[in-house]
Scaffold this motif. Sequence first.
Motif, mmCIF file in Angstrom:
data_model
loop_
_atom_site.group_PDB
_atom_site.id
_atom_site.type_symbol
_atom_site.label_atom_id
_atom_site.label_comp_id
_atom_site.label_asym_id
_atom_site.label_seq_id
_atom_site.Cartn_x
_atom_site.Cartn_y
_atom_site.Cartn_z
ATOM 1 N N LEU A 18 6.364 17.197 -2.523
ATOM 2 C CA LEU A 18 5.506 16.270 -3.476
ATOM 3 C C LEU A 18 6.267 16.299 -5.050
ATOM 4 O O LEU A 18 6.309 15.453 -5.482
ATOM 5 C CB LEU A 18 4.135 16.549 -3.599
ATOM 6 N N ASP A 19 6.609 17.477 -5.383
ATOM 7 C CA ASP A 19 7.190 17.799 -6.884
ATOM 8 C C ASP A 19 8.434 17.202 -6.667
ATOM 9 O O ASP A 19 8.707 16.435 -7.792
ATOM 10 C CB ASP A 19 7.499 19.160 -6.734
ATOM 11 N N LEU A 20 9.220 16.835 -5.534
ATOM 12 C CA LEU A 20 10.498 16.516 -5.508
ATOM 13 C C LEU A 20 10.521 14.679 -5.745
ATOM 14 O O LEU A 20 10.909 14.185 -6.578
ATOM 15 C CB LEU A 20 11.414 16.671 -4.345
ATOM 16 N N ALA A 21 9.367 14.238 -4.903
ATOM 17 C CA ALA A 21 9.207 12.850 -5.145
ATOM 18 C C ALA A 21 8.531 12.518 -6.582
ATOM 19 O O ALA A 21 9.046 11.481 -6.951
ATOM 20 C CB ALA A 21 7.875 12.442 -4.010
ATOM 21 N N ILE A 185 12.965 9.935 6.432
ATOM 22 C CA ILE A 185 13.458 11.423 5.584
ATOM 23 C C ILE A 185 12.958 11.098 4.129
ATOM 24 O O ILE A 185 12.324 10.093 3.759
ATOM 25 C CB ILE A 185 15.146 10.982 5.520
ATOM 26 N N SER A 186 12.895 12.331 3.560
ATOM 27 C CA SER A 186 12.125 12.488 2.271
ATOM 28 C C SER A 186 13.122 12.619 1.212
ATOM 29 O O SER A 186 12.798 12.677 0.213
ATOM 30 C CB SER A 186 11.382 13.674 2.362
ATOM 31 N N SER A 202 20.121 4.418 -4.807
ATOM 32 C CA SER A 202 19.026 5.295 -5.498
ATOM 33 C C SER A 202 18.133 4.175 -6.033
ATOM 34 O O SER A 202 16.988 4.737 -6.131
ATOM 35 C CB SER A 202 19.686 6.006 -6.771
ATOM 36 N N LEU A 203 18.595 3.132 -6.308
ATOM 37 C CA LEU A 203 17.629 2.041 -6.815
ATOM 38 C C LEU A 203 16.501 1.471 -5.909
ATOM 39 O O LEU A 203 15.242 1.328 -5.716
ATOM 40 C CB LEU A 203 17.720 0.906 -7.734
ATOM 41 N N LEU A 204 17.312 1.190 -4.900
ATOM 42 C CA LEU A 204 16.648 0.564 -3.367
ATOM 43 C C LEU A 204 15.555 1.532 -2.618
ATOM 44 O O LEU A 204 14.630 1.066 -2.426
ATOM 45 C CB LEU A 204 17.840 0.239 -2.585
ATOM 46 N N LEU A 205 15.902 2.958 -2.955
ATOM 47 C CA LEU A 205 14.958 3.673 -2.327
ATOM 48 C C LEU A 205 13.872 4.331 -3.008
ATOM 49 O O LEU A 205 14.191 4.698 -4.093
ATOM 50 C CB LEU A 205 15.937 5.160 -1.488
ATOM 51 N N LYS A 206 12.614 4.515 -2.183
ATOM 52 C CA LYS A 206 11.728 5.351 -3.012
ATOM 53 C C LYS A 206 11.786 6.623 -3.065
ATOM 54 O O LYS A 206 11.361 7.270 -3.975
ATOM 55 C CB LYS A 206 10.688 4.767 -2.328
ATOM 56 N N ILE A 207 12.496 7.052 -2.015
ATOM 57 C CA ILE A 207 12.854 8.572 -1.992
ATOM 58 C C ILE A 207 13.840 9.232 -2.905
ATOM 59 O O ILE A 207 14.604 8.336 -3.189
ATOM 60 C CB ILE A 207 13.083 9.180 -0.410
ATOM 61 N N PRO A 208 13.917 10.533 -3.235
ATOM 62 C CA PRO A 208 15.100 11.017 -4.249
ATOM 63 C C PRO A 208 16.419 10.699 -3.425
ATOM 64 O O PRO A 208 16.657 11.384 -2.156
ATOM 65 C CB PRO A 208 14.735 12.220 -4.503
ATOM 66 N N VAL A 209 17.473 10.279 -4.268
ATOM 67 C CA VAL A 209 18.800 10.416 -3.722
ATOM 68 C C VAL A 209 19.647 11.338 -4.564
ATOM 69 O O VAL A 209 19.696 11.283 -5.768
ATOM 70 C CB VAL A 209 19.388 9.079 -3.869
#
Length: 273
Positions: A18-21, A185-186, A202-209
């Motif tokens: 959760l911290d990474l998100a 994937i997270s 990176s802009l398209l995905l909600k998860i961190p890249v």
Amino acid sequence: MTVYSSPATPPRKALSILDLAAMKQRGEKISCLTAYDASFSALLDKVGIDVMLVGDSLGMVIQGASSTIPVTVEQMVYHCRCVSQARQRGFVIADLPFLSYATVTAAVQNAGRLMQEGGAQMIKLEGAHAEIIRFLVDFGVPVCGHLGLLPQSINQLGSYKVRGKEQPEADKIIADAQALEQAGISLLILECVPAALAKTISLLLKIPVIGIGAGVDCDGQVLVLYDMLGISLGKRPRFSRDFLQEAGSIEAAIAHYHHQVKNSLFPAVEHSY
Ligand code: KIV
């Protein structure tokens, strides 16, 4: 040059998924380095590195192999345990090595070993294996994807060159990234792709890249620890940088890297494609 030192009292609470998100949501860059042993794990933690990746790159930098192919699950479990035992705050991700996730059964068993015996908080696997990822996620295994250059496919690829320079391959990497996000994937690692492509994803995905050789616009950066300390065997990749040469001590080098990533100062254009 400025010498960066570790923060005096970095927070000790263990980071969670959760911290990474949340870091992505508030635009805070995620700092990540590979780690293979307890001493470096403790040092990375002291400096405040957010994510420690127990990468199968240990086959090359620890074992001296010419690729990651020879690395076994047993070895990954061993190194992962060394790292996870010594860390307090950093989030620990471990690689599933070559062919250890070729079937759903193998993936479940080996991910289980990395988490139960190795103490990993998340496992990483290379390629667009949405079905296997969906299965792992359904059973409570957090998964990090890995697209772009796939080192475990080196004998098919023939070289470690940049991927996604031509439009059809770039489109495939985008489609794969979206499919992996759908599969659950997270986190996603993008290796050796043009900076513009990594920015789009990176802009398209909600998860961190997290990028390695993927430009400054990813949500975070990872490097192989021994590359950024200038002690890897062979030639340092163009996308890496010898932070130790400029810093004077290992701790200062890692702290400098952390500061550069957090402030979008690394990678520079000369480290990008
Ligand atoms: O094994 C590893 O160190 C990795 C990084 C290069 C991302 O997968």
